[in-house]
Write a protein that holds these residues in place. Structure first.
Motif, PDB file in Angstrom:
ATOM      1  N   THR A  29      -2.202  57.470  -6.263  1.00  0.00           N
ATOM      2  CA  THR A  29      -1.991  57.619  -4.824  1.00  0.00           C
ATOM      3  C   THR A  29      -1.617  56.299  -4.168  1.00  0.00           C
ATOM      4  O   THR A  29      -2.032  55.218  -4.611  1.00  0.00           O
ATOM      5  CB  THR A  29      -3.242  58.181  -4.137  1.00  0.00           C
ATOM      6  N   GLN A  30      -0.892  56.388  -3.066  1.00  0.00           N
ATOM      7  CA  GLN A  30      -0.490  55.191  -2.329  1.00  0.00           C
ATOM      8  C   GLN A  30      -1.697  54.513  -1.690  1.00  0.00           C
ATOM      9  O   GLN A  30      -1.755  53.284  -1.598  1.00  0.00           O
ATOM     10  CB  GLN A  30       0.542  55.551  -1.251  1.00  0.00           C
ATOM     11  N   GLU A  31      -2.664  55.319  -1.251  1.00  0.00           N
ATOM     12  CA  GLU A  31      -3.849  54.727  -0.620  1.00  0.00           C
ATOM     13  C   GLU A  31      -4.599  53.832  -1.603  1.00  0.00           C
ATOM     14  O   GLU A  31      -5.064  52.750  -1.242  1.00  0.00           O
ATOM     15  CB  GLU A  31      -4.781  55.827  -0.094  1.00  0.00           C
ATOM     16  N   HIS A  32      -4.718  54.259  -2.843  1.00  0.00           N
ATOM     17  CA  HIS A  32      -5.359  53.428  -3.868  1.00  0.00           C
ATOM     18  C   HIS A  32      -4.566  52.135  -4.078  1.00  0.00           C
ATOM     19  O   HIS A  32      -5.152  51.041  -4.175  1.00  0.00           O
ATOM     20  CB  HIS A  32      -5.457  54.201  -5.177  1.00  0.00           C
ATOM     21  N   LYS A  33      -3.261  52.246  -4.133  1.00  0.00           N
ATOM     22  CA  LYS A  33      -2.421  51.062  -4.327  1.00  0.00           C
ATOM     23  C   LYS A  33      -2.542  50.102  -3.142  1.00  0.00           C
ATOM     24  O   LYS A  33      -2.542  48.876  -3.319  1.00  0.00           O
ATOM     25  CB  LYS A  33      -0.969  51.482  -4.541  1.00  0.00           C
ATOM     26  N   ASN A  34      -2.663  50.663  -1.934  1.00  0.00           N
ATOM     27  CA  ASN A  34      -2.880  49.818  -0.753  1.00  0.00           C
ATOM     28  C   ASN A  34      -4.203  49.067  -0.858  1.00  0.00           C
ATOM     29  O   ASN A  34      -4.300  47.893  -0.471  1.00  0.00           O
ATOM     30  CB  ASN A  34      -2.876  50.668   0.513  1.00  0.00           C
ATOM     31  N   TYR A  35      -5.224  49.755  -1.385  1.00  0.00           N
ATOM     32  CA  TYR A  35      -6.535  49.113  -1.537  1.00  0.00           C
ATOM     33  C   TYR A  35      -6.471  47.992  -2.569  1.00  0.00           C
ATOM     34  O   TYR A  35      -7.050  46.916  -2.364  1.00  0.00           O
ATOM     35  CB  TYR A  35      -7.580  50.158  -1.939  1.00  0.00           C
ATOM     36  N   LEU A  36      -5.753  48.216  -3.671  1.00  0.00           N
ATOM     37  CA  LEU A  36      -5.594  47.161  -4.670  1.00  0.00           C
ATOM     38  C   LEU A  36      -4.917  45.936  -4.067  1.00  0.00           C
ATOM     39  O   LEU A  36      -5.309  44.792  -4.340  1.00  0.00           O
ATOM     40  CB  LEU A  36      -4.770  47.672  -5.853  1.00  0.00           C
ATOM     41  N   ALA A  37      -3.897  46.169  -3.240  1.00  0.00           N
ATOM     42  CA  ALA A  37      -3.196  45.055  -2.592  1.00  0.00           C
ATOM     43  C   ALA A  37      -4.134  44.305  -1.645  1.00  0.00           C
ATOM     44  O   ALA A  37      -4.104  43.062  -1.572  1.00  0.00           O
ATOM     45  CB  ALA A  37      -1.976  45.581  -1.839  1.00  0.00           C
TER      46      ALA A  37
ATOM     47  N   GLN B 230     -10.206  52.048   8.490  1.00  0.00           N
ATOM     48  CA  GLN B 230     -11.633  51.974   8.803  1.00  0.00           C
ATOM     49  C   GLN B 230     -12.502  51.980   7.551  1.00  0.00           C
ATOM     50  O   GLN B 230     -13.713  51.785   7.634  1.00  0.00           O
ATOM     51  CB  GLN B 230     -12.038  53.152   9.693  1.00  0.00           C
ATOM     52  N   LYS B 231     -11.897  52.198   6.402  1.00  0.00           N
ATOM     53  CA  LYS B 231     -12.673  52.350   5.169  1.00  0.00           C
ATOM     54  C   LYS B 231     -13.121  51.016   4.591  1.00  0.00           C
ATOM     55  O   LYS B 231     -14.145  50.946   3.906  1.00  0.00           O
ATOM     56  CB  LYS B 231     -11.851  53.131   4.138  1.00  0.00           C
ATOM     57  N   TYR B 232     -12.380  49.972   4.841  1.00  0.00           N
ATOM     58  CA  TYR B 232     -12.732  48.656   4.306  1.00  0.00           C
ATOM     59  C   TYR B 232     -12.111  47.575   5.195  1.00  0.00           C
ATOM     60  O   TYR B 232     -11.109  47.809   5.884  1.00  0.00           O
ATOM     61  CB  TYR B 232     -12.248  48.500   2.863  1.00  0.00           C
ATOM     62  N   ARG B 233     -12.725  46.412   5.185  1.00  0.00           N
ATOM     63  CA  ARG B 233     -12.208  45.288   5.963  1.00  0.00           C
ATOM     64  C   ARG B 233     -12.820  43.991   5.445  1.00  0.00           C
ATOM     65  O   ARG B 233     -13.853  43.994   4.774  1.00  0.00           O
ATOM     66  CB  ARG B 233     -12.495  45.453   7.449  1.00  0.00           C
TER      67      ARG B 233
ATOM     68  N   ALA C 292     -13.618  56.436  -1.115  1.00  0.00           N
ATOM     69  CA  ALA C 292     -12.694  57.571  -1.099  1.00  0.00           C
ATOM     70  C   ALA C 292     -11.314  57.076  -0.683  1.00  0.00           C
ATOM     71  O   ALA C 292     -10.862  57.283   0.444  1.00  0.00           O
ATOM     72  CB  ALA C 292     -13.200  58.651  -0.152  1.00  0.00           C
ATOM     73  N   MET C 293     -10.652  56.388  -1.599  1.00  0.00           N
ATOM     74  CA  MET C 293      -9.327  55.817  -1.342  1.00  0.00           C
ATOM     75  C   MET C 293      -8.306  56.339  -2.342  1.00  0.00           C
ATOM     76  O   MET C 293      -7.345  55.656  -2.671  1.00  0.00           O
ATOM     77  CB  MET C 293      -9.369  54.288  -1.423  1.00  0.00           C
ATOM     78  N   GLY C 294      -8.533  57.541  -2.872  1.00  0.00           N
ATOM     79  CA  GLY C 294      -7.575  58.120  -3.795  1.00  0.00           C
ATOM     80  C   GLY C 294      -7.716  57.600  -5.214  1.00  0.00           C
ATOM     81  O   GLY C 294      -8.508  56.701  -5.493  1.00  0.00           O
ATOM     82  N   SER C 295      -6.924  58.180  -6.117  1.00  0.00           N
ATOM     83  CA  SER C 295      -6.927  57.788  -7.531  1.00  0.00           C
ATOM     84  C   SER C 295      -5.750  56.867  -7.817  1.00  0.00           C
ATOM     85  O   SER C 295      -4.986  56.516  -6.921  1.00  0.00           O
ATOM     86  CB  SER C 295      -6.851  59.031  -8.411  1.00  0.00           C
ATOM     87  N   GLU C 296      -5.585  56.500  -9.109  1.00  0.00           N
ATOM     88  CA  GLU C 296      -4.549  55.524  -9.482  1.00  0.00           C
ATOM     89  C   GLU C 296      -3.143  55.929  -9.050  1.00  0.00           C
ATOM     90  O   GLU C 296      -2.301  55.062  -8.831  1.00  0.00           O
ATOM     91  CB  GLU C 296      -4.545  55.304 -10.999  1.00  0.00           C
TER      92      GLU C 296
END
Length: 504
Positions: free
Chosen positions: A266-274, A240-243, A260-264
């Motif tokens: 964290t897996q959540e940050h890596k998911n956002y980069l992908a 729900q944080k981004y789309r 608020a997707m974590g730092s470098e």
């Protein structure tokens, strides 16, 4: 007999320890003691003290506070003075909190609160609750004989924003109106409300019985506008944080509700980069001409999610910050620091933290300690190879703050960006952020929080931007009354129509 005495003493201690009210007497001697400490904290630790105000202006407010203390007699009187001072400084990360025992008592109050949430629509404060005694969508003219404009202005001090911004204060008021009213005007048995229906020029009057603290917030959680603005208040799941959604052959919409997707690490940050990589690769492959970037619900988040996102929306080299500094190299006034560590142990463990600050802020000039060029905030960043080069339409609102406003300011500075919506609560040129400090005033136990990093953001000068304001839209658009009733998105509809017109 011993048991009876013990029970009596325990009951006295319980009353003294847990039944304290913000309306209780509080001596001027204690106020003066805490105010003296408060000033020392701001001067020694708060780098944002003179960011938007001159020393003369701050000194003038301190003189005002001295005079107010001479007229004050309750705990609430002093709390209101501290709120006024922290708001005047102009930092959305400033906060003034009641100690737990007072906050607990407040939540248990069973009367004295205005019953309904309100919302700013089309330049008016409207009832934001259906099936109440005052009809949904009616304009409030006055409460208990006080014009609503005066009421609102008196409540500004409870919700801090950057610089002299006012629009962001409406976010706090739409959420906490009844509590803020109670803080400033005290508990009220009844509220005589003068209002006007949308279909009439005639005013009507209704006497509303007060409700409890909890009842007001139950009404807020059932507010009429919830289907439209719920993302700002929810504890968002990762999905729900981004789309992203492509809406036609030339236009896509990127929505970011938080950074608020974590730092470098964290897996959540890596998911956002992908997500970013695949989204912008697709945008490039589809040769889209227009991208709507919607950050209207983005109240902040964590680094480096904001600047990484910007790398997909720029063609220039950039930094997160041009300059960052703090006002000390050793944590000042340690005994008043908001910490669970006993005061006598704090000097033994603070050395590491002081060394961390000295390594992070090694350069001293004129009493300011500047951040190292090696820190991430000063890193020179490159545009991503898939960075979008078409027309950007940035949607902003008063809810945009902190990392959200830093990102939005950088995007707004692009020559290919059109900014649409309402002024943000977060500053365009800079803010105080990153590291938060909290101190406890010794007599009142009021907690005062602020961010210590004075940040100058890497943005260009713009003719429509003042130093002490939020991001000013190129095209000011807010939700209309009819769209409020229909839960329609006025700003998105306007933007898509603008793109269609520009395409033609």
């Amino acid at each position: 007999m011993i048991k009876t005495i013990f029970t009596f003493l325990f009951s006295i201690l319980t009353i003294g320890g847990f039944a304290q009210s913000i309306d209780d007497p509080f001596s001027q001697k204690k106020m003066k003691k805490d105010f003296k400490i408060f000033k020392e904290i701001r001067i020694q630790a708060n780098s944002g003290l003179y960011k938007y105000r001159t020393k003369e202006q701050i000194d003038s407010t301190y003189h005002w506070a001295d005079q107010q203390i001479e007229k004050s007699s309750t705990y609430l009187d002093f709390y209101n003075i501290i709120c006024q001072l922290t708001d005047y400084e102009g930092s959305l990360h400033n906060n003034t909190s009641l100690p737990k025992k007072y906050a607990k008592r407040l939540r248990e109050e069973n009367e004295g609160y205005f019953p309904y949430p309100i919302k700013w629509i089309d330049g008016k404060w409207l009832i934001n609750y259906e099936n109440g005694e005052v009809p949904l969508g009616t304009e409030i003219i006055s409460i208990n004989g006080i014009p609503i404009s005066e009421v609102i202005e008196n409540l500004y001090k409870y919700y801090t924003t950057d610089g002299r911004n006012i629009t962001g204060k409406r976010i706090g008021i739409r959420t906490h109106f009844a509590k803020y009213f109670r803080f400033h005007y005290g508990q009220q048995q009844n509220f005589n409300v003068v209002f006007k229906r949308a279909s009439s020029n005639e005013t009507e009057t209704k006497s509303l019985q007060s409700v409890s603290y909890k009842a007001y917030y139950q009404h807020f959680h059932s507010r009429y506008s919830k289907p439209y603005d719920h993302d700002y208040y929810k504890d968002l799941n990762e999905n729900q944080k981004y789309r992203y959604k492509q809406i036609d052959a030339s236009t896509g919409v990127l929505t970011i509700n938080t950074f608020a997707m974590g730092s470098e690490t964290t897996q959540e940050h890596k998911n956002y980069l992908a997500f970013l990589d695949s989204t912008f690769a697709d945008i490039k492959a589809q040769k889209l001409k227009n991208l709507v970037v919607d950050v209207r619900q983005c109240g902040g988040g964590t680094d480096p999610n904001d600047v990484v996102t910007y790398s997909y929306l720029t063609q220039r080299k950039f930094q997160e910050s041009k300059q960052v500094w703090i006002s000390f190299n050793k944590i000042p006034l340690l005994k008043h620091f908001d910490s669970s560590v006993p005061k006598f142990l704090r000097p033994l463990g603070v050395g590491k933290f002081n060394r961390d600050f000295q390594n992070r802020f090694p350069k001293e000039k004129d009493g300011k300690y500047y951040i190292s060029d090696e820190e991430n905030e000063m890193k020179i960043r490159e545009p991503n190879e898939n960075a979008f080069t078409g027309n950007i339409y940035l949607l902003i609102s008063p809810a945009v703050a902190s990392a959200g406003s830093l990102f939005a300011a950088m995007v707004a500075g692009n020559k290919n960006t059109t900014v649409i919506g309402e002024e943000t609560m977060g500053g365009y040129y800079g803010h105080n952020g990153h590291i938060s400090f909290g101190y406890v005033l010794p007599k009142s136990k009021i907690i005062t929080d602020f961010s210590i990093d004075n940040i100058e953001q890497d943005v260009p000068e713009k003719d429509n931007q003042s130093y002490d304001r939020g991001i000013i839209p190129d095209l000011e658009v807010s939700q209309t009354y009819q769209d409020f009733l229909a839960h329609r998105d006025t700003q998105m509809a306007f933007t898509l129509q603008l793109i269609e017109t520009n395409e033609k």
